[in-house]
Motif scaffolding. Structure first.
Motif: not given
Lengths: 253, 309
Positions: B12, B14, B52-55, B73, B82, B84
């Motif tokens: 990953k 950014y 989890c698909g958040i990023s 997905f 999840l 948090p």
């Protein structure tokens, strides 16, 4: 299609509306009554009629449009901005739902709320003016389309906004002036020719004109142009939202 | 046991160029508890958010129960719950409504009997009609767990579940995790407390600066990390250690005033009693005693150095 998820989002959002049902009712009724007093009674006493329709009745479609556009935007923008603000958006992003399901849930709820308020205003209008609706089905269709398209637009604003100030920025600085200058309270034929041409660049003119046609059979622009304008605006908003979810702009890091 | 989660070379990066994950490869067995240990900014939350698909990931692949998290997905996300790190909850909603919403969002039909069982298990049943804003911090954390479990996931991610909570609540959380494991849920939790990993995990992964430095069985790792030092300040400095104390575990400081005894906290006998007896027999008077454990930071430095050699 994850219909259970759509239903969950829709009813969760509607619950927020029902929690404050009294305010949701009272606020539009009072403001509509004020508009009738100021525009209908004070100004209407001087204008009398516009294209054969009493001024009080003439402003009803514009009033409804003004409210459903601003309500559609604020309901949808707040609906998606609030989870971003308090952090619960993580759940939406990690759920087995696609962008269309999220949009149907949030925008559907926001559009329903503004439609509901629009109908309340319509009902209130009957207390102030004599009103007959020439094309009731077309009137409902226009109302539903306008609520939906402006809720879609509000949804985009809610994703774009990084603060509560930004959330108010577009509705206050762009949308409200466009609505006021879009023939909500007058026929554009009342303007000098130059301003008539300028006004035709305002997309709200087409929506108000189409809606007024549904009430009185009168329109500033052809009805087909109005339909094309609202259809185009809806398509543009849908495309923007599709792009947002595809790229994750301002929602997914 | 078969792997329920397969992470292959996950990276990953950014937008600004910061590499949050530098090629993480990890396999997690069905039904185990894996603790991901690492300092702040190590990449723990990024790893969880990506799964989890958040990023979105920059490269690499993740499979949940054999399904790709991008292509399938819907399947993978419905298998994952999840919790948090932050307490992110709708303040004006009631406990029951917010948990019911989560279940629906994950596409599961309404099942109030299951939710009642879940809320009872988390001691939330009595609070089901309360608005979230009326709950204590500990209760809110339980609501987050209830939301994550509302759709009956087989994998549960707990992102620093006990960060900033008191000792009692921390123990409560550990009990909840143990109960969940008993129901067959695979649990991956992140923490920067060694003792937390020690208390509840089957395996421990150490992550630092976006790299997974190691993944080991807890007992093996704790043995490696469990070294402690006892500093003994003497009343009078000595020039050399008495013969009885001359072992490889004991070192004398340059000025002869302090003895340092290194021992294993996990060992059956630490040897402290014998050491003190030997000191008394040698006639040495003690001024002060103190123990020191390597900080997690020291351990990471050690692990990084070990990896680079």
């Amino acid at each position: 299609m994850n219909w259970t998820a759509i239903k969950s989002i829709y009813f969760f959002e509607m619950a927020r509306f029902f929690r404050t049902l009294a305010q949701s009712f009272i606020s539009p009724v009072i403001s509509t009554s004020l508009y009738f007093v100021v525009f209908g009674a004070a100004i209407g006493s001087r204008i009398q009629e516009v294209d054969g329709v009493s001024y009080g009745a003439f402003i009803v479609p514009g009033l409804i449009m003004l409210t459903i556009m601003t309500q559609g935007i604020s309901n949808a923008s707040f609906g998606i901005y609030f989870p971003k603000f308090i952090g619960t958006i993580y759940e939406l992003l990690s759920a087995p739902v696609n962008f269309l399901e999220i949009v149907i849930g949030y925008v559907g709820a926001a559009a329903t709320k503004s439609l509901f308020i629009g109908l309340v205003i319509l009902a209130t209008s009957f207390f102030f003016v004599d009103l007959t609706i020439a094309h009731p089905v077309a009137m409902m269709a226009f109302m539903v389309l306008t609520c939906t398209s402006f809720a879609l637009f509000g949804f985009i604003i809610g994703i774009w906004a990084k603060s509560f100030e930004q959330l108010q920025l577009v509705p206050l600085l762009v949308v409200t002036p466009l609505i006021f200058l879009g023939g909500s309270f007058y026929s554009i034929s009342m303007l000098p020719p130059f301003w008539q041409t300028v006004t035709l660049f305002n997309p709200v003119v087409y929506l108000v004109s189409g809606f007024r046609w549904a009430f009185f059979g009168l329109a500033d622009v052809p009805i087909i142009t109005s339909l094309a304008a609202i259809g185009g605006f809806t398509a543009l908003c849908l495309f923007a939202i599709w792009w947002i979810f595809r790229t994750g702009w301002r929602i997914r890091s | 046991m078969t792997a329920i989660l397969e992470i292959n070379d996950l990276k990953k990066v950014y937008e600004g160029g910061f590499e949050a994950l530098k090629g993480v490869t990890l396999s997690i067995e069905r039904g185990e508890i894996l603790a991901l240990l690492g300092p702040n900014g190590a990449g723990k939350t990024t790893l969880i958010s990506t799964i989890c698909g958040i990023s979105t990931s920059s490269s690499g692949s993740v499979f949940v129960d054999g399904h790709c998290i991008e292509k399938d997905f819907r399947v993978t996300r419905s298998k994952i719950g999840l919790v948090p790190q932050e307490i992110n909850l709708e303040p004006f909603e009631t406990v029951m409504n917010t948990v019911r919403f989560s279940r629906g969002l994950f596409g599961k039909p309404r099942n109030d009997a299951y939710l009642e069982k879940l809320l009872r298990q988390l001691s939330l049943w009595e609070k089901r009609g309360n608005r979230i804003m009326e709950l204590s911090g500990g209760m809110k954390r339980r609501v987050l767990i209830a939301k994550a479990l509302s759709h009956e996931p087989s994998v549960l991610f707990l992102d620093e579940p006990t960060a900033g909570v008191d000792v009692e609540l921390r123990k409560d959380m550990w009990n909840i995790v143990a109960e969940l494991k008993a129901t067959g849920v695979t649990i991956i939790l992140t923490t920067h407390y060694i003792e937390e990993a020690e208390a509840i995990a089957d395996r421990i992964g150490v992550i630092s600066k976006g790299e997974l430095l190691l993944v080991e069985e807890k007992s093996a790792l704790m043995k490696r990390l469990g070294q402690k030092q006892l500093q003994i300040e003497l009343q009078e400095p000595v020039t050399a250690l008495p013969e009885a104390l001359q072992t490889e575990n004991i070192a004398l400081s340059g000025d002869g005033s302090t003895l340092t005894y290194t021992y294993d906290t996990q060992a059956k006998r630490t040897g402290i009693t014998k050491l003190l007896a030997d000191l008394a027999a040698a006639g040495l008077q003690l001024r002060d005693l103190q123990t020191e454990q390597s900080s997690l930071e020291d351990i990471f430095v050690g692990l990084v150095q070990e990896k680079s050699t």
